[in-house]
Write a protein that holds these residues in place. Structure first.
Motif, PDB file in Angstrom:
ATOM      1  N   ARG A  69      -6.363 -11.149   8.438  1.00  0.00           N
ATOM      2  CA  ARG A  69      -6.504  -9.705   8.296  1.00  0.00           C
ATOM      3  C   ARG A  69      -7.432  -9.325   7.160  1.00  0.00           C
ATOM      4  NH1 ARG A  69      -1.924 -10.771  10.796  1.00  0.00           N
ATOM      5  NH2 ARG A  69      -0.721  -9.201  11.924  1.00  0.00           N
ATOM      6  N   GLY A  70      -7.837 -10.296   6.349  1.00  0.00           N
ATOM      7  CA  GLY A  70      -8.722 -10.005   5.237  1.00  0.00           C
ATOM      8  C   GLY A  70      -8.032  -9.353   4.059  1.00  0.00           C
ATOM      9  N   ILE A  71      -6.731  -9.504   3.956  1.00  0.00           N
ATOM     10  CA  ILE A  71      -5.985  -8.916   2.842  1.00  0.00           C
ATOM     11  C   ILE A  71      -6.091  -9.841   1.640  1.00  0.00           C
ATOM     12  CG2 ILE A  71      -3.693  -8.185   2.053  1.00  0.00           C
ATOM     13  CD1 ILE A  71      -3.027  -7.572   4.985  1.00  0.00           C
ATOM     14  N   GLU A 110       3.177  -2.888   8.855  1.00  0.00           N
ATOM     15  CA  GLU A 110       1.751  -2.710   8.614  1.00  0.00           C
ATOM     16  C   GLU A 110       1.117  -1.677   9.548  1.00  0.00           C
ATOM     17  OE1 GLU A 110      -0.343  -6.345   9.290  1.00  0.00           O
ATOM     18  OE2 GLU A 110       0.453  -6.646  11.311  1.00  0.00           O
ATOM     19  N   LEU A 142      -1.839  -1.271   7.034  1.00  0.00           N
ATOM     20  CA  LEU A 142      -2.817  -2.322   7.265  1.00  0.00           C
ATOM     21  C   LEU A 142      -4.229  -1.835   6.998  1.00  0.00           C
ATOM     22  CD1 LEU A 142      -3.681  -5.110   8.233  1.00  0.00           C
ATOM     23  CD2 LEU A 142      -3.564  -4.267  10.594  1.00  0.00           C
ATOM     24  N   ASN A 143      -4.552  -0.629   7.460  1.00  0.00           N
ATOM     25  CA  ASN A 143      -5.888  -0.079   7.273  1.00  0.00           C
ATOM     26  C   ASN A 143      -6.241   0.011   5.789  1.00  0.00           C
ATOM     27  OD1 ASN A 143      -7.668   2.630   6.918  1.00  0.00           O
ATOM     28  ND2 ASN A 143      -8.205   1.563   8.824  1.00  0.00           N
ATOM     29  N   GLN A 187      -6.675  -3.502   4.009  1.00  0.00           N
ATOM     30  CA  GLN A 187      -7.923  -4.183   4.368  1.00  0.00           C
ATOM     31  C   GLN A 187      -9.132  -3.646   3.627  1.00  0.00           C
ATOM     32  OE1 GLN A 187      -7.667  -3.609   8.657  1.00  0.00           O
ATOM     33  NE2 GLN A 187      -7.196  -5.773   8.974  1.00  0.00           N
ATOM     34  N   GLN A 196     -11.862  -3.136   0.854  1.00  0.00           N
ATOM     35  CA  GLN A 196     -12.454  -4.189   0.022  1.00  0.00           C
ATOM     36  C   GLN A 196     -12.010  -4.127  -1.434  1.00  0.00           C
ATOM     37  OE1 GLN A 196     -16.693  -3.789  -0.014  1.00  0.00           O
ATOM     38  NE2 GLN A 196     -16.686  -1.660  -0.719  1.00  0.00           N
TER      39      GLN A 196
END
Length: 399
Positions: free
Chosen positions: A229-231, A307, A359-360, A363, A365
């Motif tokens: 998920r790039g978390i 999430e 979740l949004n 994520q 950056q």
């Protein structure tokens, strides 16, 4: 000068002493009310020995004890006397004194191996009753070494192993004893209990191994899902690294650790009573989330924030019909609230769209999850405190 006849005079003062009884009553005589109590103070007739013997206060008892420990006796006689003394203490359940007596007997180093084996076995029994299982097992082992067919020592050794939960060793002791005495009921019962304990321990070990493997697989799947998920996760602060979130850099300008470097405790929460992110059977993540209210120095904690849920979903419940007691001005209503997360590296604030999912936001950056717990600041829009709090800070609104 005439010489007195033999027996008419004496230099020991006995005649004078006896004459006193004609006019004076003996002060220390026993009475009908206390004779049993006083009789029990006479060393030769004591039912139980005192805990400590002070020669200045109990000279008669000290004298008798010295006779028992008379160095003129052979080491075997002294060891036997000390064994008997220990047995008396043991009968009185004075196990500490019994240990002292048996130890003194062993120190005599007598040549009677059977007597020494008995001293070791008896001391093992005293240690057993005191709860000193390791010492009791050592003594039982020493007794068996001196007298391999000493059943009492073998039984005691098996009992000690059972108390120490060493079922395999207990079985060995029992089998050794049953080879000598196959019909011994105590050894038979001990062996049955040891065998049951061993089988239960093996079963529990298998279950623990399966559970550990399952947890490891779930952990790896969880970390893989977070990475996918790039978390970004931050390393929890340690005393030597206080003030910096991490000493690693993932190359995107942040200070997050790579997931491959995370230890198993790396995503546990330090702020929220041990709650952790988990993945359900559908592969959806649920996070512990912390809400901070700096105006009132209060916090809220959601242990499992899905999430896919929006912030508004939770805020409408938290600030619905019943407002928190600390909101005396009734300002904290969903239509008035602003939500921010902080860029811990740069100190900037990012305002969250309340309709966005967790979740949004995670994520983003510049969003980093520290100690496994996403945290957000809640303010009342356009309130005096909000204006003061945001003054001088760079705030960016997320679309």
């Amino acid at each position: 000068m005439a010489t007195p006849a033999h027996g008419e005079d004496s230099d020991d003062g006995m005649d004078e002493f006896m004459e006193k009884f004609k006019t004076q009553k003996y002060k220390n005589a026993f009475s009908e009310s206390n004779w049993e109590e006083e009789f029990d103070k006479v060393p030769m007739f004591m039912k139980t020995a005192p805990e400590e013997i002070d020669p200045t206060k109990d000279p008669d008892l000290a004298c008798i004890q010295s006779i028992i420990h008379d160095d003129d006796k052979t080491p075997e006689e002294q060891a036997m006397s000390l064994k008997d003394e220990g047995n008396e203490y043991f009968k009185e359940k004075n196990y500490k004194k019994a240990v002292v007596s048996y130890t003194a007997g062993l120190k005599k180093n007598c040549s009677d191996l059977e007597l020494n084996a008995i001293l070791y076995t008896n001391r093992a029994a005293a240690h057993f009753h005191l709860g000193n299982m390791r010492s009791a097992l050592n003594d039982a082992t020493a007794a068996k070494k001196l007298k391999p067919d000493h059943i009492k020592a073998i039984v005691r050794g098996a009992q000690c192993c059972m108390e120490l939960c060493h079922s395999a060793e207990a079985l060995q002791w029992c089998d050794e004893g049953l080879r000598l005495l196959p019909t011994d009921k105590k050894l038979q019962d001990l062996r049955a209990k040891a065998d049951k304990m061993k089988r239960e321990a093996e079963r529990d070990a298998r279950k623990a191994k399966v559970k550990a493997k399952k947890e490891q697989n779930e952990r790896e799947a969880l970390l893989a899902a977070i990475k996918e998920r790039g978390i970004k996760l931050l390393k929890p602060e340690t005393p030597q690294h206080k003030g910096s979130d991490s000493e690693d850099n993932d190359g995107d300008g942040g200070s997050s650790r790579t997931l491959a470097d995370l230890e198993l405790g790396g995503i546990s929460s330090q702020e929220t009573i041990g709650a952790q992110v988990y993945m359900d059977e559908l592969g959806v993540l649920h996070w512990p989330v912390l809400f901070l209210y700096p105006e009132h120095r209060q916090t809220d904690f959601i242990s499992a924030f899905c999430e896919n849920s929006s912030f508004m979903d939770h805020l409408e419940v938290m600030f619905g019909e019943e407002l928190p007691p600390w909101d005396t001005e009734r300002k904290y209503q969903t239509q008035n609230l602003q939500l921010f997360f902080e860029d811990r590296e740069k100190g900037n604030l990012y305002q969250v769209n309340l309709e966005k999912s967790l979740l949004n936001v995670l994520q983003h950056q510049r969003c980093f999850v520290k100690a496994g717990t996403p945290s957000f600041i809640v303010l009342v829009s356009k309130s005096p405190f909000s204006k003061q709090f945001l003054s001088g800070k760079k705030v960016q609104r997320l679309t």
